[in-house]
Design a protein around this motif. Sequence first.
Motif, short mmCIF file in Angstrom:
data_model
loop_
_atom_site.label_atom_id
_atom_site.label_comp_id
_atom_site.label_asym_id
_atom_site.label_seq_id
_atom_site.Cartn_x
_atom_site.Cartn_y
_atom_site.Cartn_z
N ARG A 61 0.39 5.41 0.89
CA ARG A 61 -0.59 6.33 1.47
C ARG A 61 0.09 7.64 1.88
NH1 ARG A 61 -4.26 3.74 5.83
NH2 ARG A 61 -2.28 3.27 6.79
N SER A 86 -6.05 9.52 -0.91
CA SER A 86 -4.71 9.44 -0.33
C SER A 86 -4.09 8.04 -0.34
CB SER A 86 -4.76 9.94 1.12
OG SER A 86 -5.66 9.15 1.86
N THR A 87 -4.77 7.04 -0.94
CA THR A 87 -4.28 5.66 -0.82
C THR A 87 -4.34 4.89 -2.13
OG1 THR A 87 -5.07 5.62 1.46
CG2 THR A 87 -4.51 3.51 0.48
N ASP A 111 -7.62 0.02 5.23
CA ASP A 111 -8.00 1.37 4.86
C ASP A 111 -9.41 1.30 4.27
OD1 ASP A 111 -7.99 4.10 4.38
OD2 ASP A 111 -6.06 4.08 3.36
N MET A 117 0.84 -1.18 0.00
CA MET A 117 0.00 0.00 0.00
C MET A 117 0.89 1.24 0.00
SD MET A 117 -3.03 1.01 2.72
CE MET A 117 -2.02 0.90 4.18
#
Length: 144
Positions: free
Chosen positions: A61, A99-100, A128, A59
Amino acid sequence: MKIEIKLSADVKEPYAVIYTNQMTDEIQQITQQFHFSSRMITVMDQEQYVVLDPSEIYMVRMENEQLIVYCEHKNYVSSKRLYEMEELLGSGFMRISKSTIINLKVIRCVEPSFNGTMLLLLKNGNKDYISRKYLPQFKKYLGI
């Protein structure tokens, strides 16, 4: 477009040269293809640079104006912007919020959540929320 390939035992690493009278969309796509075919992501671990293969990334972020890259057991900091990282990572990754970005191959499960969002859990334990804006694309990917 003409293509010419020359084989030589003297060449240690392949390289390409493009002769053109102007930069076209086609040439930009080709250069991006060559650039992304040898993708590697450089991140910081304290005071040293670490080179990651995209498959190692779970991930990415934005947190407190820093881009954090999450791997299986460790997190790193990148100097890139989120949209630049999204371009570098390419297919196999999907943005799930402003944001991810997540690696689609490391999803453990998805749970319905409040306000029409979903909670995404990754195989390394990270989680998330998938925002409503990105949910239709994600559901299409899952086939639901």
